[in-house]
Enzyme design. Structure first.
Site, PDB file in Angstrom:
ATOM      1  N   HIS A  62       0.815  -1.217   0.000  1.00  0.00           N
ATOM      2  CA  HIS A  62       0.000   0.000   0.000  1.00  0.00           C
ATOM      3  C   HIS A  62       0.845   1.262   0.000  1.00  0.00           C
ATOM      4  CE1 HIS A  62       0.342  -0.330   4.521  1.00  0.00           C
ATOM      5  NE2 HIS A  62       0.404   0.977   4.399  1.00  0.00           N
ATOM      6  N   ASP A 103      -0.197  -7.715   1.201  1.00  0.00           N
ATOM      7  CA  ASP A 103       0.316  -6.352   1.311  1.00  0.00           C
ATOM      8  C   ASP A 103       1.843  -6.377   1.416  1.00  0.00           C
ATOM      9  OD1 ASP A 103       0.448  -3.633   1.603  1.00  0.00           O
ATOM     10  OD2 ASP A 103      -0.368  -3.571   3.643  1.00  0.00           O
ATOM     11  N   SER A 193       4.085   1.873   8.438  1.00  0.00           N
ATOM     12  CA  SER A 193       3.760   0.867   7.427  1.00  0.00           C
ATOM     13  C   SER A 193       5.007   0.430   6.673  1.00  0.00           C
ATOM     14  CB  SER A 193       2.746   1.429   6.424  1.00  0.00           C
ATOM     15  OG  SER A 193       1.502   1.653   7.022  1.00  0.00           O
TER      16      SER A 193
END
Length: 256
Positions: A62, A103, A193
């Site tokens: 992402h 992801d 992230s």
């Protein structure tokens, strides 16, 4: 009245000190994670990542949406790190959103000097037990709506039983690990992230998502991509794009 005044002062002091020191939620300054990478675009830091070879970085898929152009590596303080351009991005071709899984993204760097640390990936699936203590690190926000920080922070987080995590996340993807955030005041926040979940000295997970971008813990469990489920995909990319000698696998999941 006096008691209320001192109580107010105490609450304010806790709030201010928490905002200044939590960085990654509930964390401390990192000192020995030289494999950590700041993934950046022209506006600065957007995600974390980590070196697995001298010119390949693992991060979250992402993070692709932030249009990263380069990384900063080699120092916990982003002002003193080495800036290296990203030559190519490899996003898992089944990826749609963090909540649906897959992801994971690899970044091939434009240059390499072999002077930076790398972290090992698990050779096979690692048997993680509930409450096992691991670490997660990043330059992410200090709290919901906060700012990114320039100094790397790390925090200990406990692995959460998969069924407990499933109860909290009914639509939980299958290839994930849950650790931290749930019933604690420790975990990751936005900007973390792509960073690694480190257990037993291996990078076993990738920071993926939390609940509604909310970092005010306790909350639902933090969710990480389980790297052990993607070892064949990683091997294939390294074999085809770096010339490493790895065992070939019948697995093709490249997206450019």
């Amino acid at each position: 009245m006096v008691a209320r005044y001192f109580l107010l002062l105490f609450v304010l002091s806790v709030y201010v000190s928490g905002a200044d020191s939590s960085r990654i939620i509930g964390g401390r300054n990192a000192s020995s994670m030289r494999y950590m990478v700041s993934v950046q675009n022209n506006g600065g830091h957007v995600c974390g990542g980590f070196l697995i070879t001298n010119n390949f970085v693992v991060t979250a898929a992402h993070c692709y949406d932030d249009h990263p152009t380069h990384v900063v590596l080699g120092n916990h303080n982003l002002k003193n790190g080495q800036m290296v351009a990203i030559k190519k991005k490899f996003v898992h071709n089944s990826y749609e959103s963090p909540e649906t899984g897959d992801d994971i993204m690899l970044l091939k760097l434009a240059t390499t000097n072999g002077l930076h640390d790398v972290i090992q990936l698990p050779h096979a699936e690692i048997d993680l037990t509930a409450n096992e203590v691991c670490q997660v690190a990043g330059w992410g926000k200090t709290m919901s709506g906060g700012k990114y920080v320039g100094e790397l922070r790390v925090v200990d987080v406990s692995v959460i039983n998969p069924q407990v995590c499933k109860n909290q996340w009914p639509q939980l993807p299958s290839s994930v690990i849950c650790a931290g955030g749930y019933g604690t005041n420790k975990g990751f926040c936005q900007g973390d992230s792509g960073g690694p979940l480190v257990c037993k000295g291996f990078a076993v997970g990738i920071v993926s998502f939390n609940h509604n971008r909310n970092c005010n813990y306790p909350d639902k469990p933090n969710v990480y991509t389980d790297i052990s489920k993607y070892l064949q995909w990683i091997d294939m990319i390294l074999q085809n794009h770096q010339g490493l000698t790895v065992k070939p696998h019948m697995f093709c999941c490249l997206h450019y």
